[in-house]
Design a protein around this motif. Structure first.
Motif, mmCIF file in Angstrom:
data_model
loop_
_atom_site.group_PDB
_atom_site.id
_atom_site.type_symbol
_atom_site.label_atom_id
_atom_site.label_comp_id
_atom_site.label_asym_id
_atom_site.label_seq_id
_atom_site.Cartn_x
_atom_site.Cartn_y
_atom_site.Cartn_z
ATOM 1 N N ARG A 14 -4.912 9.679 90.791
ATOM 2 C CA ARG A 14 -5.075 8.317 91.270
ATOM 3 C C ARG A 14 -6.240 8.268 92.235
ATOM 4 N N PRO A 15 -7.073 7.258 92.147
ATOM 5 C CA PRO A 15 -8.153 7.133 93.124
ATOM 6 C C PRO A 15 -7.582 6.928 94.524
ATOM 7 N N ALA A 16 -8.312 7.365 95.545
ATOM 8 C CA ALA A 16 -7.836 7.249 96.916
ATOM 9 C C ALA A 16 -7.714 5.787 97.335
ATOM 10 N N PHE A 17 -8.650 4.965 96.926
ATOM 11 C CA PHE A 17 -8.623 3.566 97.290
ATOM 12 C C PHE A 17 -8.499 2.748 96.008
ATOM 13 N N THR A 18 -7.333 2.164 95.822
ATOM 14 C CA THR A 18 -7.113 1.363 94.624
ATOM 15 C C THR A 18 -6.933 -0.087 95.014
ATOM 16 N N GLN A 19 -7.216 -0.957 94.080
ATOM 17 C CA GLN A 19 -6.957 -2.367 94.300
ATOM 18 C C GLN A 19 -5.480 -2.609 94.053
ATOM 19 N N ARG A 20 -4.905 -3.460 94.868
ATOM 20 C CA ARG A 20 -3.487 -3.768 94.694
ATOM 21 C C ARG A 20 -3.334 -4.777 93.553
ATOM 22 N N GLY A 21 -2.482 -4.442 92.646
ATOM 23 C CA GLY A 21 -2.254 -5.329 91.513
ATOM 24 C C GLY A 21 -0.794 -5.723 91.442
ATOM 25 N N ALA A 22 -0.413 -6.297 90.331
ATOM 26 C CA ALA A 22 0.965 -6.723 90.149
ATOM 27 C C ALA A 22 1.900 -5.519 90.052
ATOM 28 N N ALA A 23 1.388 -4.370 89.658
ATOM 29 C CA ALA A 23 2.229 -3.186 89.518
ATOM 30 C C ALA A 23 2.594 -2.587 90.874
ATOM 31 N N GLU A 24 1.807 -2.861 91.906
ATOM 32 C CA GLU A 24 2.044 -2.323 93.245
ATOM 33 C C GLU A 24 2.350 -3.455 94.210
ATOM 34 N N PRO A 25 3.636 -3.743 94.465
ATOM 35 C CA PRO A 25 3.943 -4.828 95.406
ATOM 36 C C PRO A 25 3.594 -4.419 96.837
ATOM 37 N N THR A 26 3.227 -5.387 97.642
ATOM 38 C CA THR A 26 2.881 -5.101 99.026
ATOM 39 C C THR A 26 4.138 -5.150 99.888
ATOM 40 N N ARG A 27 4.087 -4.448 101.004
ATOM 41 C CA ARG A 27 5.216 -4.402 101.922
ATOM 42 C C ARG A 27 5.102 -5.555 102.909
ATOM 43 N N HIS A 28 6.227 -6.177 103.211
ATOM 44 C CA HIS A 28 6.250 -7.275 104.170
ATOM 45 C C HIS A 28 5.961 -6.731 105.563
ATOM 46 N N PRO A 29 5.195 -7.462 106.385
ATOM 47 C CA PRO A 29 4.872 -6.969 107.730
ATOM 48 C C PRO A 29 6.105 -6.690 108.590
ATOM 49 N N ALA A 30 7.177 -7.450 108.397
ATOM 50 C CA ALA A 30 8.392 -7.227 109.184
ATOM 51 C C ALA A 30 8.998 -5.860 108.879
ATOM 52 N N VAL A 31 8.838 -5.397 107.652
ATOM 53 C CA VAL A 31 9.346 -4.071 107.285
ATOM 54 C C VAL A 31 8.546 -2.994 108.012
ATOM 55 N N ALA A 32 7.246 -3.176 108.098
ATOM 56 C CA ALA A 32 6.411 -2.215 108.821
ATOM 57 C C ALA A 32 6.778 -2.182 110.299
ATOM 58 N N VAL A 33 7.025 -3.340 110.883
ATOM 59 C CA VAL A 33 7.427 -3.390 112.294
ATOM 60 C C VAL A 33 8.784 -2.719 112.481
ATOM 61 N N ALA A 34 9.706 -2.977 111.561
ATOM 62 C CA ALA A 34 11.035 -2.371 111.662
ATOM 63 C C ALA A 34 10.982 -0.851 111.540
ATOM 64 N N MET A 35 9.994 -0.329 110.839
ATOM 65 C CA MET A 35 9.858 1.128 110.730
ATOM 66 C C MET A 35 9.159 1.713 111.952
#
Length: 66
Positions: A14-35
């Motif tokens: 996998r390339p180090a920097f990939t474009q986010r597509g429909a196959a890779e959902p993004t994480r909600h910012p609240a989840v990042a804060v909770a972690m």
């Protein structure tokens, strides 16, 4: 001579920097804060961050008050 494995030995990487597509959902910012928040609180308690934060807040309040 060493035996050669049969078939394709090259793997796709996998390339180090990939474009986010429909196959890779993004994480909600609240989840990042909770972690990150529990870890930040633990580190602040272990290394005296609460006292330092209180000292900085008091210094800023004194500067604003003058």
């Amino acid at each position: 001579m060493a035996p050669q494995p049969m078939g394709s030995t090259s793997r796709r990487r996998r390339p180090a920097f990939t474009q986010r597509g429909a196959a890779e959902p993004t994480r909600h910012p609240a989840v990042a804060v909770a972690m990150a928040l529990p870890c930040a609180v633990l580190l602040a308690m272990l290394f005296g961050g609460w006292e330092q934060m209180a000292n900085q807040a008091q210094a800023v309040a004194e500067l604003i008050g003058h």
